[in-house]
Design a protein around this motif. Structure first.
Motif, short mmCIF file in Angstrom:
data_model
loop_
_atom_site.label_atom_id
_atom_site.label_comp_id
_atom_site.label_asym_id
_atom_site.label_seq_id
_atom_site.Cartn_x
_atom_site.Cartn_y
_atom_site.Cartn_z
N ALA A 344 0.80 -1.23 0.00
CA ALA A 344 0.00 0.00 0.00
C ALA A 344 0.83 1.28 0.00
CB ALA A 344 -0.94 -0.01 1.20
N SER A 345 2.02 1.25 0.62
CA SER A 345 2.81 2.48 0.73
C SER A 345 3.93 2.57 -0.29
CB SER A 345 3.41 2.58 2.15
OG SER A 345 4.47 1.66 2.32
N ALA A 346 3.98 1.67 -1.26
CA ALA A 346 5.09 1.63 -2.21
C ALA A 346 5.24 2.94 -2.99
CB ALA A 346 4.94 0.45 -3.17
N ASP A 347 4.15 3.46 -3.51
CA ASP A 347 4.23 4.71 -4.26
C ASP A 347 4.66 5.87 -3.38
OD1 ASP A 347 3.43 3.39 -6.54
OD2 ASP A 347 1.34 4.04 -6.43
N ASP A 348 4.17 5.89 -2.15
CA ASP A 348 4.54 6.96 -1.23
C ASP A 348 6.00 6.86 -0.84
OD1 ASP A 348 3.55 9.22 0.49
OD2 ASP A 348 4.32 7.89 2.07
N PHE A 349 6.52 5.64 -0.75
CA PHE A 349 7.94 5.44 -0.45
C PHE A 349 8.80 6.10 -1.54
CE2 PHE A 349 11.79 2.78 -0.98
CZ PHE A 349 12.38 2.96 0.27
N ALA A 350 8.47 5.82 -2.80
CA ALA A 350 9.20 6.43 -3.91
C ALA A 350 9.06 7.95 -3.89
CB ALA A 350 8.71 5.87 -5.24
N ALA A 351 7.88 8.43 -3.52
CA ALA A 351 7.67 9.87 -3.43
C ALA A 351 8.51 10.48 -2.31
CB ALA A 351 6.18 10.16 -3.20
N TRP A 352 8.61 9.78 -1.20
CA TRP A 352 9.44 10.25 -0.07
C TRP A 352 10.90 10.37 -0.48
CZ3 TRP A 352 12.70 6.75 3.01
CH2 TRP A 352 13.32 7.38 4.09
N ILE A 353 11.40 9.39 -1.20
CA ILE A 353 12.78 9.41 -1.64
C ILE A 353 13.05 10.63 -2.52
CG2 ILE A 353 14.47 8.22 -3.12
CD1 ILE A 353 13.20 5.59 -2.09
N ARG A 354 12.13 10.92 -3.42
CA ARG A 354 12.29 12.10 -4.29
C ARG A 354 12.14 13.39 -3.48
NH1 ARG A 354 8.97 8.82 -7.64
NH2 ARG A 354 7.13 10.00 -7.00
N GLN A 355 11.11 13.44 -2.67
CA GLN A 355 10.78 14.66 -1.93
C GLN A 355 11.87 15.04 -0.95
OE1 GLN A 355 6.82 15.10 0.16
NE2 GLN A 355 8.14 14.91 1.98
N ASP A 356 12.34 14.07 -0.18
CA ASP A 356 13.32 14.35 0.86
C ASP A 356 14.77 14.12 0.43
OD1 ASP A 356 11.07 14.87 2.30
OD2 ASP A 356 11.50 13.50 3.96
N LYS A 357 14.97 13.85 -0.86
CA LYS A 357 16.31 13.65 -1.41
C LYS A 357 17.08 12.59 -0.65
CE LYS A 357 16.49 18.45 -3.03
NZ LYS A 357 17.22 19.75 -2.97
N ILE A 358 16.43 11.45 -0.48
CA ILE A 358 17.04 10.34 0.24
C ILE A 358 18.05 9.63 -0.65
CG2 ILE A 358 16.56 8.16 1.43
CD1 ILE A 358 15.42 10.68 2.81
N THR A 359 19.20 9.33 -0.11
CA THR A 359 20.25 8.68 -0.88
C THR A 359 19.97 7.19 -1.04
OG1 THR A 359 21.91 10.26 -0.12
CG2 THR A 359 22.72 8.17 -0.99
N MET A 360 19.96 6.75 -2.30
CA MET A 360 19.78 5.34 -2.65
C MET A 360 20.89 4.94 -3.60
SD MET A 360 16.84 4.58 -1.07
CE MET A 360 16.05 3.17 -1.88
N LEU A 361 20.98 3.65 -3.92
CA LEU A 361 21.95 3.21 -4.93
C LEU A 361 21.27 3.10 -6.29
CD1 LEU A 361 24.03 0.41 -3.16
CD2 LEU A 361 24.39 2.88 -3.22
#
Length: 361
Positions: A344-361
Motif C-alpha cells: 500500500a505504501s510503495a508509491d509513497d515510499f518512492a515519493a518520499w525518496i524524491r521529496q526528501d532527497k534520500i540517498t539510494m543506490l
C-alpha cells in the motif's frame, strides 16, 4: 587510536536517477559519507537484510543459489538501499546460519556485493547470553555482563566469541583484496532492559567496560581496519538522557543513533522522535559525533502515506545521516517494515525518496 578508519568507497554502480533521487556516497569513507549526507540533508536509506530475503522470497532457500539482485525495496522503487543491515547473531556459536536463518556465507557475499555497488554495510549483533545460554533477550540474570569482563567466569568464552566475529568481518574482502569497511552497532538499545546488556541488567561501569573491551579486541588485538562504531540508545519516555551514563567515551564511538519504532499513534511517534533526535543532536554537536536513526519503522505499513506523511516529519530539521528500517520477514506475513511491489505504501515510499532527497543506490 581512533575507531574511524579511512577507506575508499566504490562508487561506479551508485548512480541515481530521478525515480529515486539523492546524492551518491562521497569517496571519503563511511564517516565522510555520512557527514556529507547529514550536512546536505540527503540521508542514506537503509533496510535490514534487504538482499537476503523479502516479504515473499528468501535467497537462503534457493537451491540454485542466488545472484543477490533481488530486493523488496528495489522492486518497489527501482533502486537498492544505500545501507544494508545484517545481523551477526549466531556467529559466536560457530553456527552456519544467523538467528534469522541467514547463511553466513551468503551474508558475506551480500556484504561484498553491496559494497561493490557503492553501498555501506552495517552490522548489528543479537548474540546469545553467555552466562545463561539463552538468547539475547534472556534477562533472567544480571550477572551476564560482569561474567564476560576480564576476571569473569565467562571471559575466556566471550573472547572466543569475539574472535569468531572478527574472523567473519576480516573475511570481507573487496575485489582488490582490501578490507571492506563496515559500520558496527553492538550493544544496542541499552536504555531499555530487554537484552542481557540492558539498563537493569548491568551497571553503567560494566556496560562501558563491555563496549571498550569489544572495541579493544576488534580494533587493537585483531587489527580490523574500517570499523565505524555506532551506539544506539532506544527512546524512553522517562529519563531518556540517562543513556549518557552508558557511553564508553568519544574515542570509542563515531555515530550516535536513535532506535524508535512507530505505532498507529502517530502523534506519540512524532513526539518521541523529535524529543529523542533533539537530545541526541545536542549530544552529537557537543561531542563531534554523527547523528542517525539506527532503527525505525511501522510494522505492516498500514498507512499508505506513512513515508511522506509521518517519517518525513519525524526527521525534518535534524542532521540525520541515515535512516534504517527493519526487516521484511519471508516467514512472517505481517512482519515487514519496507514496501514491496503492490504494498500500500510503495508509491509513497518512492515519493518520499524524491521529496526528501534520500540517498539510494
Amino acid at each position: 587510536m581512533k575507531a574511524t578508519r579511512t577507506f575508499t568507497v566504490l562508487l561506479a554502480a551508485c548512480i541515481l536517477t530521478a525515480s529515486c533521487a539523492g546524492n551518491s556516497p562521497a569517496p571519503s569513507g563511511i564517516t565522510g559519507t555520512l557527514r556529507s549526507a547529514a550536512a546536505a540533508g540527503t540521508p542514506l536509506y537503509g533496510h535490514q537484510d534487504d538482499l537476503m530475503y523479502g516479504h515473499a522470497w528468501n535467497a537462503n532457500l534457493d537451491p540454485a543459489g542466488d545472484d543477490l539482485t533481488r530486493s523488496d525495496v528495489k522492486d518497489a522503487c527501482g533502486r537498492y538501499p544505500a545501507l544494508l543491515g545484517l545481523d551477526m547473531g549466531g556467529i559466536e556459536l560457530g553456527d552456519t546460519h544467523n538467528l534469522d536463518g541467514n547463511d553466513f556465507a551468503l551474508m558475506r557475499r551480500a556484504a561484498i556485493t553491496h559494497y561493490a555497488r557503492g553501498g555501506v554495510v552495517s552490522l548489528s549483533w543479537h548474540l546469545r547470553n553467555p552466562f545463561t545460554g539463552g538468547d539475547a533477550w534472556d534477562i533472567s540474570s544480571d550477572k551476564a555482563v560482569a561474567s564476560v569482563l576480564p576476571g569473569g567466569e565467562k571471559h575466556e568464552l566471550f573472547t572466543q566469541w569475539l574472535d569468531r566475529l572478527a574472523d567473519w568481518i576480516l573475511s570481507l574482502k573487496a575485489a582488490d583484496g582490501s578490507q571492506i569497511p563496515v559500520l558496527f552497532r553492538p550493544w544496542h538499545e541499552h536504555s531499555g532492559s530487554w537484552f542481557w546488556w540492558g539498563r537493569d541488567l548491568c551497571t553503567a561501569e560494566e556496560y562501558n567496560a563491555l563496549w571498550r573491551m569489544t572495541w579493544e579486541h576488534l580494533t587493537v588485538k585483531r587489527g580490523i581496519e574500517g570499523l565505524v562504531w555506532a551506539i544506539s540508545p532506544n527512546y524512553m519516555d522517562r529519563d531518556f538522557e540517562q543513556w549518557e551514563t552508558r557511553y564508553p567515551g568519544d574515542e570509542y564511538v563515531d555515530i550516535v543513533g536513535l532506535d524508535c519504532y512507530a505505532s498507529p499513534d502517530r502523534a506519540r511517534y512524532l513526539r518521541q522522535m523529535h524529543a529523542g533526535l533533539g537530545s541526541l543532536q545536542r549530544f552529537c554537536e557537543a561531542h563531534g559525533k554523527i547523528l542517525a536513526v539506527t532503527e525505525t519503522g511501522l510494522e505492516t505499513l498500514p498507512d499508505p502515506v506513512w513515508w511522506t506523511g509521518t517519517l518525513s516529519e519525524a526527521i525534518a530539521g535534524f542532521p540525520v545521516s541515515y535512516v534504517l528500517t527493519w526487516r521484511n520477514a519471508s516467514d512472517k506475513p505481517t512482519h515487514f517494515y519496507a514496501p514491496f511491489t503492490g504494498q500500500a505504501s510503495a508509491d509513497d515510499f518512492a515519493a518520499w525518496i524524491r521529496q526528501d532527497k534520500i540517498t539510494m543506490l
